[in-house]
Scaffold this active site. Structure first.
Site, PDB file in Angstrom:
ATOM      1  N   MET A   1     -16.122 -74.049  58.742  1.00 58.89           N
ATOM      2  CA  MET A   1     -16.917 -74.109  57.513  1.00 58.89           C
ATOM      3  C   MET A   1     -16.031 -74.126  56.269  1.00 58.89           C
ATOM      4  O   MET A   1     -16.207 -74.943  55.367  1.00 58.89           O
ATOM      5  CB  MET A   1     -17.887 -72.925  57.464  1.00 58.89           C
ATOM      6  N   GLY A   2     -15.085 -73.215  56.213  1.00 59.54           N
ATOM      7  CA  GLY A   2     -14.210 -73.117  55.048  1.00 59.54           C
ATOM      8  C   GLY A   2     -13.373 -74.372  54.858  1.00 59.54           C
ATOM      9  O   GLY A   2     -13.212 -74.862  53.734  1.00 59.54           O
TER      10      GLY A   2
ATOM     11  N   VAL B   1     -15.338 -66.368  55.704  1.00 55.33           N
ATOM     12  CA  VAL B   1     -14.872 -65.724  56.944  1.00 55.33           C
ATOM     13  C   VAL B   1     -16.065 -65.191  57.729  1.00 55.33           C
ATOM     14  O   VAL B   1     -17.204 -65.250  57.281  1.00 55.33           O
ATOM     15  CB  VAL B   1     -13.859 -64.582  56.659  1.00 55.33           C
TER      16      VAL B   1
ATOM     17  N   SER C   1     -26.171 -74.009  54.146  1.00 51.28           N
ATOM     18  CA  SER C   1     -26.748 -74.550  55.384  1.00 51.28           C
ATOM     19  C   SER C   1     -26.374 -76.003  55.565  1.00 51.28           C
ATOM     20  O   SER C   1     -26.189 -76.734  54.599  1.00 51.28           O
ATOM     21  CB  SER C   1     -28.274 -74.436  55.386  1.00 51.28           C
ATOM     22  N   GLY C   2     -26.275 -76.390  56.829  1.00 47.29           N
ATOM     23  CA  GLY C   2     -25.959 -77.783  57.137  1.00 47.29           C
ATOM     24  C   GLY C   2     -24.846 -77.864  58.161  1.00 47.29           C
ATOM     25  O   GLY C   2     -24.440 -78.950  58.551  1.00 47.29           O
TER      26      GLY C   2
ATOM     27  N   LYS D   1     -31.431 -67.779  52.463  1.00 52.40           N
ATOM     28  CA  LYS D   1     -30.744 -68.427  53.598  1.00 52.40           C
ATOM     29  C   LYS D   1     -31.231 -67.822  54.922  1.00 52.40           C
ATOM     30  O   LYS D   1     -31.434 -68.528  55.913  1.00 52.40           O
ATOM     31  CB  LYS D   1     -29.224 -68.271  53.465  1.00 52.40           C
TER      32      LYS D   1
ATOM     33  N   HIS E   1     -34.585 -69.212  55.658  1.00 52.97           N
ATOM     34  CA  HIS E   1     -34.358 -70.604  56.071  1.00 52.97           C
ATOM     35  C   HIS E   1     -34.053 -70.640  57.567  1.00 52.97           C
ATOM     36  O   HIS E   1     -34.628 -71.425  58.320  1.00 52.97           O
ATOM     37  CB  HIS E   1     -33.188 -71.198  55.279  1.00 52.97           C
ATOM     38  N   ASN E   2     -33.162 -69.769  58.011  1.00 53.44           N
ATOM     39  CA  ASN E   2     -32.809 -69.769  59.432  1.00 53.44           C
ATOM     40  C   ASN E   2     -33.983 -69.314  60.306  1.00 53.44           C
ATOM     41  O   ASN E   2     -34.166 -69.831  61.404  1.00 53.44           O
ATOM     42  CB  ASN E   2     -31.597 -68.868  59.674  1.00 53.44           C
TER      43      ASN E   2
ATOM     44  N   GLU F   1     -36.102 -72.188  60.688  1.00 54.43           N
ATOM     45  CA  GLU F   1     -35.410 -73.104  61.612  1.00 54.43           C
ATOM     46  C   GLU F   1     -35.699 -72.706  63.072  1.00 54.43           C
ATOM     47  O   GLU F   1     -35.997 -73.562  63.911  1.00 54.43           O
ATOM     48  CB  GLU F   1     -33.913 -73.045  61.294  1.00 54.43           C
ATOM     49  N   TYR F   2     -35.658 -71.412  63.356  1.00 56.95           N
ATOM     50  CA  TYR F   2     -35.988 -70.938  64.710  1.00 56.95           C
ATOM     51  C   TYR F   2     -37.409 -71.377  65.075  1.00 56.95           C
ATOM     52  O   TYR F   2     -37.664 -71.844  66.175  1.00 56.95           O
ATOM     53  CB  TYR F   2     -35.936 -69.411  64.778  1.00 56.95           C
TER      54      TYR F   2
HETATM   55  P1  NDP Z   1     -15.995 -67.942  61.837  1.00 57.07           P
HETATM   56  O1  NDP Z   1     -17.268 -67.239  61.550  1.00 57.07           O
HETATM   57  O2  NDP Z   1     -15.630 -68.198  63.249  1.00 57.07           O
HETATM   58  O3  NDP Z   1     -14.820 -67.129  61.143  1.00 57.07           O
HETATM   59  C1  NDP Z   1     -13.457 -67.491  61.306  1.00 57.07           C
HETATM   60  C2  NDP Z   1     -12.691 -67.271  60.028  1.00 57.07           C
HETATM   61  O4  NDP Z   1     -12.788 -65.894  59.619  1.00 57.07           O
HETATM   62  C3  NDP Z   1     -11.227 -67.584  60.209  1.00 57.07           C
HETATM   63  O5  NDP Z   1     -10.742 -68.178  59.034  1.00 57.07           O
HETATM   64  C4  NDP Z   1     -10.638 -66.205  60.413  1.00 57.07           C
HETATM   65  O6  NDP Z   1      -9.277 -66.123  60.092  1.00 57.07           O
HETATM   66  C5  NDP Z   1     -11.446 -65.411  59.448  1.00 57.07           C
HETATM   67  N1  NDP Z   1     -11.430 -63.969  59.718  1.00 57.07           N
HETATM   68  C6  NDP Z   1     -12.031 -63.319  60.732  1.00 57.07           C
HETATM   69  N2  NDP Z   1     -11.795 -61.988  60.641  1.00 57.07           N
HETATM   70  C7  NDP Z   1     -11.034 -61.806  59.543  1.00 57.07           C
HETATM   71  C8  NDP Z   1     -10.461 -60.665  58.920  1.00 57.07           C
HETATM   72  N3  NDP Z   1     -10.674 -59.431  59.407  1.00 57.07           N
HETATM   73  N4  NDP Z   1      -9.725 -60.854  57.812  1.00 57.07           N
HETATM   74  C9  NDP Z   1      -9.522 -62.083  57.299  1.00 57.07           C
HETATM   75  N5  NDP Z   1     -10.030 -63.201  57.845  1.00 57.07           N
HETATM   76  C10 NDP Z   1     -10.782 -63.059  58.952  1.00 57.07           C
HETATM   77  O7  NDP Z   1     -15.915 -69.336  61.032  1.00 57.07           O
HETATM   78  P2  NDP Z   1     -17.014 -70.406  60.617  1.00 57.07           P
HETATM   79  O8  NDP Z   1     -16.261 -71.403  59.827  1.00 57.07           O
HETATM   80  O9  NDP Z   1     -17.843 -70.831  61.763  1.00 57.07           O
HETATM   81  O10 NDP Z   1     -17.985 -69.605  59.638  1.00 57.07           O
HETATM   82  C11 NDP Z   1     -17.547 -69.011  58.432  1.00 57.07           C
HETATM   83  C12 NDP Z   1     -18.722 -68.308  57.799  1.00 57.07           C
HETATM   84  O11 NDP Z   1     -19.723 -69.266  57.495  1.00 57.07           O
HETATM   85  C13 NDP Z   1     -19.385 -67.277  58.715  1.00 57.07           C
HETATM   86  O12 NDP Z   1     -19.818 -66.188  57.949  1.00 57.07           O
HETATM   87  C14 NDP Z   1     -20.574 -68.019  59.268  1.00 57.07           C
HETATM   88  O13 NDP Z   1     -21.630 -67.163  59.647  1.00 57.07           O
HETATM   89  C15 NDP Z   1     -20.960 -68.889  58.089  1.00 57.07           C
HETATM   90  N6  NDP Z   1     -21.698 -70.100  58.410  1.00 57.07           N
HETATM   91  C16 NDP Z   1     -21.391 -70.846  59.510  1.00 57.07           C
HETATM   92  C17 NDP Z   1     -22.086 -71.994  59.803  1.00 57.07           C
HETATM   93  C18 NDP Z   1     -21.729 -72.824  60.974  1.00 57.07           C
HETATM   94  O14 NDP Z   1     -22.447 -73.792  61.244  1.00 57.07           O
HETATM   95  N7  NDP Z   1     -20.654 -72.508  61.697  1.00 57.07           N
HETATM   96  C19 NDP Z   1     -23.182 -72.463  58.927  1.00 57.07           C
HETATM   97  C20 NDP Z   1     -23.367 -71.673  57.759  1.00 57.07           C
HETATM   98  C21 NDP Z   1     -22.657 -70.526  57.540  1.00 57.07           C
HETATM   99  P3  NDP Z   1      -8.153 -66.423  61.220  1.00 57.07           P
HETATM  100  O15 NDP Z   1      -7.963 -67.902  61.227  1.00 57.07           O
HETATM  101  O16 NDP Z   1      -6.964 -65.688  60.707  1.00 57.07           O
HETATM  102  O17 NDP Z   1      -8.665 -65.879  62.513  1.00 57.07           O
END
Ligand code: NDP
Length: 477
Positions: free
Chosen positions: A13-14, A74, A128-129, A183, A186-187, A190-191
């Site tokens: 996501m990031g 994160v 979302s998306g 949000k 929304h989810n 979605e369910y």
């Molecule tokens: P994840 O939820 O799998 O999170 C992984 C990221 O979190 C990595 O960058 C990881 O760093 C970092 N992280 C985990 N623990 C820590 C910590 N203690 N300190 C610092 N960094 C940490 O990634 P997603 O990209 O799937 O999701 C990111 C966010 O977006 C989540 O909150 C998720 O719920 C939300 N989201 C996700 C969606 C999706 O479709 N996936 C949709 C909408 C929202 P490292 O690389 O060092 O492990």
């Protein structure tokens, strides 16, 4: 150079959100706990725009122009708190922390309160998306202080999805946790949408007797009408997909145990706290939970009941049309329940959420995007104080037109033993709202009988108690 925005947390996501900002012309500072992720992003996508890769928290903060805008992507929960603890001491009053993870709105409220003391604007932002949306335009639901939206809003409008009329799918939802609350709902919706689609599929399979590829065709047709939506579209894709290994329909080789991450469950938990009947969403959460009880299901397969017998081909097509009516009517009910929950949350926490604006930003980018949302927006724009979506004339008329078929579909489902908790809960909600009298009167009598809980009367003000153990005369409660 300095970056207009920074993203820490560069998993799917990031990373995609950072690329989206960069592709829209912003300089983006990058940071991740594990530095290799940052390096990989720059190696693979550095050509897409201006990135400033950083390894330490200090370098990351130093790379941001003031007031700083720092997006956290994160894992929700403790990791978010850990990241806030790491960065907050390095920030100054007026800086912004934007949490784009799936945080619980109560955590967002707490974080906003704590950071406000330090003069930091904390924006809990629902996104979302999924992966694709984050890159090409998500639906974005930011909360937090309204001042923060002045400088953040235009950036979010750039990277967000655009609805068919060109409007960006983002709005300042309301203060503190309002964005994450919306949000969450929304989810939940979605369910419910997914469960209703699942029930429609099962009925077409077991009662109409259609094979998955034929059902995919039906969903494709539905997708050209009032059910036009992303979820109906991908349902057709999944149903027409054939497993490479076995050559069977993909849907027949996947284990039928659905998973969940928690936002649907939160929607129901919070609805219970707020006293909002979201029975359709609850059934959807329970249906996933039931599907996962493998041992219980194994132990129950021999329980007696009818076996679904497919209709003759001549009747199947008419039945499929009825299923479309049932699905549409049930969908109206789930959205009615979801919007009721948002209205109740808004009232409880003083968020003043504009329900028309919420439906407008769900028209593009997000998983529940659908033509239907334009109509919900029109309903709330015409009457912002609409007590319920079912009070809107157009929706009320559509349900009235659909209901004979809706009832017929449930009769068939019950007769043939096909579980349809979503359709049934939606119809029960509709009928309960319509009812002249509910058995709640009897419930009140029972409560007064065993617990002297008192009751109110239809013909007089005040509360009353009947002396059930005595001469059964009535006294003031
Ligand atoms: P994840 O939820 O799998 O999170 C992984 C990221 O979190 C990595 O960058 C990881 O760093 C970092 N992280 C985990 N623990 C820590 C910590 N203690 N300190 C610092 N960094 C940490 O990634 P997603 O990209 O799937 O999701 C990111 C966010 O977006 C989540 O909150 C998720 O719920 C939300 N989201 C996700 C969606 C999706 O479709 N996936 C949709 C909408 C929202 P490292 O690389 O060092 O492990």
């Amino acid at each position: 150079s300095t970056a207009q925005i920074g993203v820490t947390g560069l998993a799917v996501m990031g990373r995609n959100l950072a690329r989206n900002f960069a592709r829209n012309g912003y300089t983006v500072a990058l940071h991740n706990r594990t530095a290799s992720r940052t390096r990989t992003l720059v190696e693979e996508f550095g050509g897409e725009g201006d990135f400033i890769a950083t390894e330490t928290a200090e370098d990351f903060v130093a790379a941001l122009e003031r007031p700083r805008r720092l997006v956290i992507m994160v894992k929700a929960g403790d990791p978010t708190d850990a990241v806030i603890r790491e960065f907050a001491p390095l920030l100054e009053p007026g800086d912004m922390i934007i949490d784009g993870g799936n945080a619980h709105f109560a955590d967002t409220r707490r974080r906003e309160r704590e950071l406000r003391e330090q003069g930091i604007h904390f924006v809990g932002m629902g996104v979302s998306g999924g992966e694709e949306g984050a890159l090409n335009g998500p639906s974005i639901m930011p909360g937090g202080p309204v001042e923060s939206y002045e400088s953040l809003g235009p950036m979010l409008e750039k990277i967000s999805a655009k609805a068919a009329d060109g409007a960006p799918c983002v709005t300042h939802v309301g203060p503190d946790g309002a964005g994450h609350f919306v949000k969450m709902v929304h989810n939940g919706i979605e369910y419910a949408d997914m469960q209703l689609i699942g029930e429609a599929y099962q009925l077409l399979r077991d009662v109409a007797g259609y094979a998955p590829d034929r059902i995919a065709e039906i969903f494709r047709t539905w997708n050209t009408g009032r059910l036009d939506s992303y979820l109906i579209e991908i349902t057709a894709e999944v149903l027409s997909h054939v497993d490479e290994v076995t050559g069977k329909p993909f849907v027949d080789v996947v284990l039928d145990q659905a998973e969940q991450k928690g936002t649907g469950r939160w929607t129901v938990q919070i609805a219970l706290d707020l006293g909002v009947p979201v029975s359709g969403i609850a059934e959807a959460v329970f249906a996933r939970s039931l599907s996962g009880h493998a041992a219980l299901r194994d132990a129950s397969r021999s329980l007696s009941g009818p076996k679904a017998a497919p209709l003759p081909e001549a009747e199947a097509a008419a039945f499929a049309d009825r299923v479309e009516q049932a699905l549409y009517a049930s969908k109206i009910v789930s959205y009615t329940q979801g919007f009721h929950e948002i209205a109740a949350g808004s009232e409880e926490y003083g968020w003043d959420i504009d329900l028309g604006a919420v439906s407008a930003i769900w028209r593009g980018g997000c998983i529940i995007r659908a033509a239907f949302l334009d109509r919900i927006r029109a309903a709330y724009d015409a009457r912002p104080d609409l007590p319920s979506l079912l009070s809107d004339e157009t929706f009320a008329r559509e349900i009235a037109d659909a209901q004979d078929d809706w009832r017929e579909v449930l009769v068939a489902a019950v007769r043939q033993g096909v579980p349809t908790p979503g359709f049934a809960a939606a119809l029960a909600y509709y009928d309960a709202l319509r009812a002249e009298r509910l058995p709640a009167a009897l419930t009140q009598g029972q409560r007064d009988f065993f617990g002297a809980h008192t009751y109110r009367r239809t013909d007089r003000d005040g509360s009353f108690h009947t002396l059930w153990g005595g001469d059964r005369s009535e006294v003031a409660g």
